[in-house]
Design a protein around this motif. Structure first.
Motif, PDB file in Angstrom:
ATOM      1  N   ARG A  95      17.224  -7.019  -3.811  1.00 12.50           N
ATOM      2  CA  ARG A  95      16.335  -7.302  -4.932  1.00 12.50           C
ATOM      3  C   ARG A  95      15.185  -8.203  -4.487  1.00 12.50           C
ATOM      4  O   ARG A  95      14.057  -8.048  -4.955  1.00 12.50           O
ATOM      5  N   ILE A  96      15.480  -9.127  -3.597  1.00 17.34           N
ATOM      6  CA  ILE A  96      14.418 -10.000  -3.078  1.00 17.34           C
ATOM      7  C   ILE A  96      13.406  -9.169  -2.306  1.00 17.34           C
ATOM      8  O   ILE A  96      12.183  -9.354  -2.453  1.00 17.34           O
ATOM      9  N   LYS A  97      13.881  -8.234  -1.487  1.00 21.53           N
ATOM     10  CA  LYS A  97      12.974  -7.370  -0.740  1.00 21.53           C
ATOM     11  C   LYS A  97      12.107  -6.539  -1.681  1.00 21.53           C
ATOM     12  O   LYS A  97      10.906  -6.366  -1.448  1.00 21.53           O
ATOM     13  N   ALA A  98      12.723  -6.033  -2.743  1.00 27.88           N
ATOM     14  CA  ALA A  98      11.951  -5.245  -3.714  1.00 27.88           C
ATOM     15  C   ALA A  98      10.904  -6.100  -4.404  1.00 27.88           C
ATOM     16  O   ALA A  98       9.763  -5.669  -4.628  1.00 27.88           O
ATOM     17  N   ALA A  99      11.274  -7.341  -4.742  1.00 34.44           N
ATOM     18  CA  ALA A  99      10.321  -8.246  -5.393  1.00 34.44           C
ATOM     19  C   ALA A  99       9.167  -8.593  -4.457  1.00 34.44           C
ATOM     20  O   ALA A  99       8.014  -8.695  -4.884  1.00 34.44           O
ATOM     21  N   GLN A 100       9.467  -8.756  -3.174  1.00 32.05           N
ATOM     22  CA  GLN A 100       8.410  -9.024  -2.192  1.00 32.05           C
ATOM     23  C   GLN A 100       7.468  -7.827  -2.070  1.00 32.05           C
ATOM     24  O   GLN A 100       6.245  -7.995  -1.997  1.00 32.05           O
ATOM     25  N   ALA A 101       8.046  -6.629  -2.048  1.00 25.48           N
ATOM     26  CA  ALA A 101       7.219  -5.426  -1.953  1.00 25.48           C
ATOM     27  C   ALA A 101       6.351  -5.256  -3.199  1.00 25.48           C
ATOM     28  O   ALA A 101       5.181  -4.861  -3.120  1.00 25.48           O
ATOM     29  N   TYR A 102       6.936  -5.566  -4.363  1.00 28.81           N
ATOM     30  CA  TYR A 102       6.167  -5.457  -5.612  1.00 28.81           C
ATOM     31  C   TYR A 102       5.008  -6.448  -5.610  1.00 28.81           C
ATOM     32  O   TYR A 102       3.892  -6.113  -6.019  1.00 28.81           O
ATOM     33  N   GLN A 103       5.273  -7.664  -5.152  1.00 29.27           N
ATOM     34  CA  GLN A 103       4.198  -8.657  -5.068  1.00 29.27           C
ATOM     35  C   GLN A 103       3.086  -8.168  -4.150  1.00 29.27           C
ATOM     36  O   GLN A 103       1.895  -8.282  -4.461  1.00 29.27           O
ATOM     37  N   GLN A 104       3.476  -7.605  -3.003  1.00 32.09           N
ATOM     38  CA  GLN A 104       2.478  -7.089  -2.059  1.00 32.09           C
ATOM     39  C   GLN A 104       1.660  -5.959  -2.688  1.00 32.09           C
ATOM     40  O   GLN A 104       0.442  -5.875  -2.481  1.00 32.09           O
ATOM     41  N   ALA A 105       2.344  -5.102  -3.467  1.00 33.91           N
ATOM     42  CA  ALA A 105       1.630  -3.997  -4.118  1.00 33.91           C
ATOM     43  C   ALA A 105       0.602  -4.513  -5.127  1.00 33.91           C
ATOM     44  O   ALA A 105      -0.525  -4.010  -5.199  1.00 33.91           O
ATOM     45  N   ILE A 106       0.990  -5.530  -5.901  1.00 31.34           N
ATOM     46  CA  ILE A 106       0.050  -6.088  -6.874  1.00 31.34           C
ATOM     47  C   ILE A 106      -1.097  -6.800  -6.171  1.00 31.34           C
ATOM     48  O   ILE A 106      -2.266  -6.692  -6.569  1.00 31.34           O
ATOM     49  N   GLU A 107      -0.781  -7.529  -5.103  1.00 28.01           N
ATOM     50  CA  GLU A 107      -1.820  -8.237  -4.349  1.00 28.01           C
ATOM     51  C   GLU A 107      -2.848  -7.271  -3.773  1.00 28.01           C
ATOM     52  O   GLU A 107      -4.024  -7.622  -3.607  1.00 28.01           O
ATOM     53  N   SER A 108      -2.418  -6.051  -3.487  1.00 25.96           N
ATOM     54  CA  SER A 108      -3.325  -5.083  -2.856  1.00 25.96           C
ATOM     55  C   SER A 108      -4.491  -4.703  -3.769  1.00 25.96           C
ATOM     56  O   SER A 108      -5.548  -4.273  -3.288  1.00 25.96           O
ATOM     57  N   PHE A 109      -4.324  -4.867  -5.087  1.00 27.05           N
ATOM     58  CA  PHE A 109      -5.411  -4.531  -6.004  1.00 27.05           C
ATOM     59  C   PHE A 109      -6.560  -5.536  -5.937  1.00 27.05           C
ATOM     60  O   PHE A 109      -7.626  -5.296  -6.496  1.00 27.05           O
ATOM     61  N   LYS A 110      -6.344  -6.659  -5.262  1.00 28.37           N
ATOM     62  CA  LYS A 110      -7.391  -7.685  -5.160  1.00 28.37           C
ATOM     63  C   LYS A 110      -8.403  -7.361  -4.072  1.00 28.37           C
ATOM     64  O   LYS A 110      -9.450  -8.004  -3.991  1.00 28.37           O
ATOM     65  N   VAL A 111      -8.101  -6.401  -3.213  1.00 29.15           N
ATOM     66  CA  VAL A 111      -8.994  -6.034  -2.118  1.00 29.15           C
ATOM     67  C   VAL A 111      -9.431  -4.574  -2.294  1.00 29.15           C
ATOM     68  O   VAL A 111      -8.772  -3.803  -2.996  1.00 29.15           O
ATOM     69  N   PRO A 112     -10.540  -4.176  -1.675  1.00 26.75           N
ATOM     70  CA  PRO A 112     -10.997  -2.783  -1.813  1.00 26.75           C
ATOM     71  C   PRO A 112      -9.987  -1.787  -1.259  1.00 26.75           C
ATOM     72  O   PRO A 112      -9.265  -2.063  -0.302  1.00 26.75           O
ATOM     73  N   THR A 113      -9.954  -0.628  -1.881  1.00 26.09           N
ATOM     74  CA  THR A 113      -9.150   0.490  -1.399  1.00 26.09           C
ATOM     75  C   THR A 113     -10.059   1.418  -0.594  1.00 26.09           C
ATOM     76  O   THR A 113     -11.094   1.878  -1.099  1.00 26.09           O
ATOM     77  N   VAL A 114      -9.715   1.673   0.656  1.00 23.50           N
ATOM     78  CA  VAL A 114     -10.528   2.490   1.555  1.00 23.50           C
ATOM     79  C   VAL A 114      -9.704   3.687   1.992  1.00 23.50           C
ATOM     80  O   VAL A 114      -8.575   3.532   2.477  1.00 23.50           O
ATOM     81  N   SER A 115     -10.269   4.872   1.828  1.00 27.50           N
ATOM     82  CA  SER A 115      -9.610   6.098   2.284  1.00 27.50           C
ATOM     83  C   SER A 115     -10.575   6.896   3.144  1.00 27.50           C
ATOM     84  O   SER A 115     -11.778   6.931   2.879  1.00 27.50           O
ATOM     85  N   LEU A 116     -10.065   7.511   4.187  1.00 26.00           N
ATOM     86  CA  LEU A 116     -10.856   8.317   5.114  1.00 26.00           C
ATOM     87  C   LEU A 116     -10.562   9.788   4.904  1.00 26.00           C
ATOM     88  O   LEU A 116      -9.435  10.168   4.539  1.00 26.00           O
ATOM     89  N   GLY A 117     -11.577  10.608   5.146  1.00 27.83           N
ATOM     90  CA  GLY A 117     -11.388  12.048   5.002  1.00 27.83           C
ATOM     91  C   GLY A 117     -12.333  12.820   5.910  1.00 27.83           C
ATOM     92  O   GLY A 117     -13.401  12.332   6.281  1.00 27.83           O
ATOM     93  N   ALA A 118     -11.924  14.005   6.257  1.00 32.08           N
ATOM     94  CA  ALA A 118     -12.749  14.894   7.085  1.00 32.08           C
ATOM     95  C   ALA A 118     -12.313  16.326   6.825  1.00 32.08           C
ATOM     96  O   ALA A 118     -11.187  16.574   6.391  1.00 32.08           O
ATOM     97  N   GLY A 119     -13.230  17.280   7.098  1.00 37.51           N
ATOM     98  CA  GLY A 119     -12.847  18.659   6.874  1.00 37.51           C
ATOM     99  C   GLY A 119     -14.008  19.626   7.041  1.00 37.51           C
ATOM    100  O   GLY A 119     -15.112  19.248   7.464  1.00 37.51           O
ATOM    101  N   TYR A 120     -13.724  20.835   6.683  1.00 36.09           N
ATOM    102  CA  TYR A 120     -14.708  21.927   6.769  1.00 36.09           C
ATOM    103  C   TYR A 120     -14.685  22.653   5.441  1.00 36.09           C
ATOM    104  O   TYR A 120     -13.618  22.920   4.876  1.00 36.09           O
ATOM    105  N   SER A 121     -15.852  22.961   4.910  1.00 40.16           N
ATOM    106  CA  SER A 121     -15.932  23.666   3.630  1.00 40.16           C
ATOM    107  C   SER A 121     -16.881  24.863   3.760  1.00 40.16           C
ATOM    108  O   SER A 121     -17.821  24.850   4.566  1.00 40.16           O
ATOM    109  N   THR A 122     -16.619  25.868   2.966  1.00 41.99           N
ATOM    110  CA  THR A 122     -17.477  27.051   2.933  1.00 41.99           C
ATOM    111  C   THR A 122     -17.524  27.568   1.505  1.00 41.99           C
ATOM    112  O   THR A 122     -16.558  27.405   0.754  1.00 41.99           O
ATOM    113  N   ALA A 123     -18.652  28.183   1.136  1.00 41.67           N
ATOM    114  CA  ALA A 123     -18.818  28.687  -0.228  1.00 41.67           C
ATOM    115  C   ALA A 123     -19.762  29.877  -0.213  1.00 41.67           C
ATOM    116  O   ALA A 123     -20.704  29.957   0.600  1.00 41.67           O
ATOM    117  N   GLN A 124     -19.528  30.822  -1.108  1.00 43.67           N
ATOM    118  CA  GLN A 124     -20.378  32.002  -1.277  1.00 43.67           C
ATOM    119  C   GLN A 124     -20.865  32.007  -2.727  1.00 43.67           C
ATOM    120  O   GLN A 124     -20.078  32.056  -3.653  1.00 43.67           O
TER     121      GLN A 124
END
Length: 500
Positions: A95-124
């Motif tokens: 339960r302590i580990k879960a509470a620590q993980a939950y705290q870390q998850a909430i703390e993460s909202f205080k910093v920007p969320t960055v996601s990377l992506g790449a790919g190829y697209s085609t359209a007609q």
């Protein structure tokens, strides 16, 4: 003249620097508590060493655990193994580990969320399409397509999103999560105390049942000897059939006690197995290695301290206080939710129709935005959420006050009970000593024919009763001592070098 221009990002950053949390400040509750216990002068206790948190830490690190006062190596090992093996304690650690993980998850909202992506697209695109058809088809006023109907390309980039916590909503939620983690740690500490006390309780009860069973078996043997004596006197013509019947009845009654005590012994042994996470056979092997079948007596004094020490020593009071702090932060988050939310988003990247051109400077593309969201009307939902948290806070404050009063009352009750149990034990022991003398005298007089059997039988009955009562009195004193230590709180966790 130059015009001063503010970019959206600079504006939001400025607001962030000048913003402030809107939640209420938290202060630990203050209560009027007596400066001393009503029964602080109870025999076997001492007002010593518990007056501040640092002294509690020093006591825990520099002295042996209180149950070592029983001077029972088997008990010490059972407690050490329990604190390592007990299943509920392992669950509390998770339960302590879960509470620590939950705290870390909430703390993460205080910093920007960055996601990377790449790919190829085609359209007609269709030449007959209502929107892009005239652009990709030659059937337009210019007579030539303005854009190829088929589009394809490579892209690589990042997406950045950030909610600016201007009014402290996320910060309050993160602080509440941190306090919940503290509660999980305190809960495990309290559970460790309760389980350790349960181990000591069941061990004492088991040893008490064993000692009482030994007394009962010895009583049976003594009464068999008495029965033989009655038969001898009867054969010589001095006794009576009534004496013989009484001797046989007393012997049967004593024999009936033995299986009951054996059952009690087994019940507490099985309970110890459950607490340690052992199988019944494993626990049987543990206890089989020792020939001790006597309940240990506790020596030494119990450090009581001051009533105010309970606020820091008892896990239930600490959890109740932390509950107030957590709800106060959740109240702050509910208040902050009524204010606007500011967002920053951005998507820098690289886009090109040919892969060879993807990483050239001319393929750079980006988009950025700043936004605000504010519920100006929600039918009173935001106000209701604040009211809920305020009610929860007031309820937690009342719960804390009730818990403090209950804790002090519990200690007072056990202090008086500890003194009374010691007095009772002393009087029972004195009574037994006098009864032993009476039995010795009665047996001599009966064998000489100077008193009837009824007098000797009554003296023996009193002796056997008081032998058992002495054990139960010792057991009662020990159990009250365990309860008093538990009521006083403190950290019962063994140091790592004591569990090896």
């Amino acid at each position: 003249m130059k015009t001063l221009k503010w970019s959206p990002i600079a504006l939001v950053l400025t607001l962030t620097l000048t913003g402030c949390a809107v939640g209420p400040d938290y202060q630990k509750p203050e209560h009027t508590i007596d400066t001393e216990y009503l029964y602080q002068d109870t025999n076997g206790t001492v007002q010593d060493g518990l007056h501040n948190v640092q002294s509690q830490v020093n006591i825990q690190q520099n002295s042996t655990p209180w149950w070592y006062q029983f001077d029972d190596a088997v008990l010490n090992q059972l407690v050490a193994d329990t604190q390592q093996q007990n299943i509920p304690l392992k669950m509390a650690a998770e339960r302590i580990k879960a509470a620590q993980a939950y705290q870390q998850a909430i703390e993460s909202f205080k910093v920007p969320t960055v996601s990377l992506g790449a790919g190829y697209s085609t359209a007609q695109f269709s030449d007959n399409g209502p929107l892009l058809g005239p652009v990709v088809s030659a059937n337009n006023p210019l007579g030539v397509p303005l854009m190829d109907a088929q589009q394809s390309g490579f892209f690589a980039g990042a997406t950045i999103a950030w909610e600016v916590d201007l009014f402290g909503r996320i910060d309050s939620q993160a602080q509440a999560a941190f306090i919940r983690k503290e509660q999980a740690i305190i809960f495990r500490e309290g559970l460790n105390t309760a389980i350790t006390a349960d181990v000591i309780h069941n061990y004492l009860q088991m040893r008490g049942a064993q000692e009482r069973k030994s007394i009962a078996i010895q009583t049976v043997n003594d009464q068999k000897t008495t029965l033989a004596l009655v038969n001898k006197v009867l054969a010589s013509g001095y006794g009576s059939e009534l004496d013989l019947a009484r001797a046989k009845a007393m012997l049967a009654a004593s024999k009936a006690v033995v299986p009951q005590l054996a059952t009690a012994e087994n019940v507490h042994r099985q309970r110890l197995a459950i607490l340690l996470g052992d199988t019944p056979s494993q626990m049987h092997q543990r206890l089989k290695q020792t020939s001790v079948n006597k309940m240990p007596d506790m020596t030494g004094l119990i450090p009581v301290g001051l009533p105010s020490d309970l606020l820091q020593r008892r896990p239930d009071l600490r959890i109740a206080e932390r509950e107030m702090a957590a709800i106060n932060e959740e109240l702050g988050a509910a208040i902050a939710a009524k204010y606007p939310k500011f967002f920053l988003t951005g998507a820098p990247g690289l886009v090109a129709s040919d892969f060879d051109d993807v990483f050239s400077s001319s393929s750079t593309a980006w988009i950025a935005s700043v936004g605000v969201s504010w519920n100006i009307f929600d039918g009173g939902r935001s106000d209701a959420m604040v009211d809920i948290q305020e009610a929860r806070f007031k309820n937690s404050a009342l719960s804390y006050q009730y818990a403090v009063n209950n804790a002090i009352g519990e200690v007072e009750t056990l202090l008086q009970g500890y003194g009374n149990s010691q007095e009772y034990q002393s009087l029972v022991l004195e009574s037994k000593q006098q009864t032993d003398r009476a039995v010795s005298k009665a047996e001599s007089l009966y064998e000489a024919g100077l008193v009837d059997y009824l007098s000797m039988l009554d003296a023996q009955r009193q002796q056997h009763l008081l032998q058992d009562r002495v054990v139960t009195a010792r057991l009662q004193t020990a159990q009250v001592a365990v309860g008093l230590h538990k009521a006083l709180g403190g950290n019962w966790q063994l140091n790592s070098n004591m569990t090896q």
